[in-house]
Design a protein around this motif. Sequence first.
Motif, mmCIF file in Angstrom:
data_model
loop_
_atom_site.group_PDB
_atom_site.id
_atom_site.type_symbol
_atom_site.label_atom_id
_atom_site.label_comp_id
_atom_site.label_asym_id
_atom_site.label_seq_id
_atom_site.Cartn_x
_atom_site.Cartn_y
_atom_site.Cartn_z
ATOM 1 N N GLU A 100 0.428 -1.302 0.086
ATOM 2 C CA GLU A 100 0.109 -0.203 0.079
ATOM 3 C C GLU A 100 0.730 1.182 -0.081
ATOM 4 O O GLU A 100 0.834 2.207 -0.466
ATOM 5 N N TYR A 138 1.873 1.857 -2.853
ATOM 6 C CA TYR A 138 1.099 2.670 -3.859
ATOM 7 C C TYR A 138 1.339 3.687 -3.901
ATOM 8 O O TYR A 138 0.862 4.710 -5.409
ATOM 9 N N GLN A 139 0.877 4.486 -2.943
ATOM 10 C CA GLN A 139 0.934 5.071 -2.514
ATOM 11 C C GLN A 139 2.078 6.543 -3.203
ATOM 12 O O GLN A 139 2.038 7.625 -3.824
ATOM 13 N N ARG A 179 3.940 5.796 -5.649
ATOM 14 C CA ARG A 179 4.406 5.678 -6.873
ATOM 15 C C ARG A 179 2.863 5.973 -7.605
ATOM 16 O O ARG A 179 3.502 7.166 -8.657
ATOM 17 N N GLU A 180 1.491 6.743 -6.825
ATOM 18 C CA GLU A 180 0.741 7.490 -7.600
ATOM 19 C C GLU A 180 1.328 8.660 -7.320
ATOM 20 O O GLU A 180 1.094 9.881 -8.109
ATOM 21 N N ALA A 181 1.733 9.059 -6.103
ATOM 22 C CA ALA A 181 2.166 10.505 -5.952
ATOM 23 C C ALA A 181 3.578 11.010 -6.852
ATOM 24 O O ALA A 181 3.273 11.784 -7.271
ATOM 25 N N HIS A 182 4.258 9.637 -7.640
ATOM 26 C CA HIS A 182 5.465 10.480 -7.986
ATOM 27 C C HIS A 182 4.442 10.968 -9.615
ATOM 28 O O HIS A 182 5.222 11.682 -10.442
ATOM 29 N N ALA A 183 3.840 9.494 -10.063
ATOM 30 C CA ALA A 183 3.093 9.899 -11.497
ATOM 31 C C ALA A 183 2.057 11.125 -11.448
ATOM 32 O O ALA A 183 2.768 11.617 -12.901
ATOM 33 N N LYS A 184 1.125 11.279 -10.174
ATOM 34 C CA LYS A 184 0.623 12.293 -10.211
ATOM 35 C C LYS A 184 1.369 13.695 -10.334
ATOM 36 O O LYS A 184 1.049 14.611 -11.335
ATOM 37 N N ASN A 187 2.124 15.088 -13.805
ATOM 38 C CA ASN A 187 0.981 14.529 -15.020
ATOM 39 C C ASN A 187 0.596 13.677 -15.751
ATOM 40 O O ASN A 187 0.638 13.321 -16.820
ATOM 41 N N TYR A 188 1.703 12.394 -15.113
ATOM 42 C CA TYR A 188 1.116 11.265 -15.375
ATOM 43 C C TYR A 188 2.079 10.650 -16.740
ATOM 44 O O TYR A 188 1.408 10.018 -18.081
#
Length: 61
Positions: free
Chosen positions: A8, A11-12, A14-19, A22-23
């Motif tokens: 978890e 995942y958080q 990775r999501e913060a880095h992608a965001k 701007n993906y």
Amino acid sequence: MLTNEILEEIYQIREAHAKAFNYDVAAMFADWRKRQTESGKCSVTLPAKKSNKSLEPTGQK
């Protein structure tokens, strides 16, 4: 359902880095390469793998 705290957290992150980028996958990879270079850690670059001829069809039935 079981949860895995470590996954978890990954995942958080990775999501913060992608965001943050701007993906944009190209921008994300550029950042990862920049971080790798700046880290000063030794990295290994392997040559591209050659195709495995044993896995290619022989034309025999």
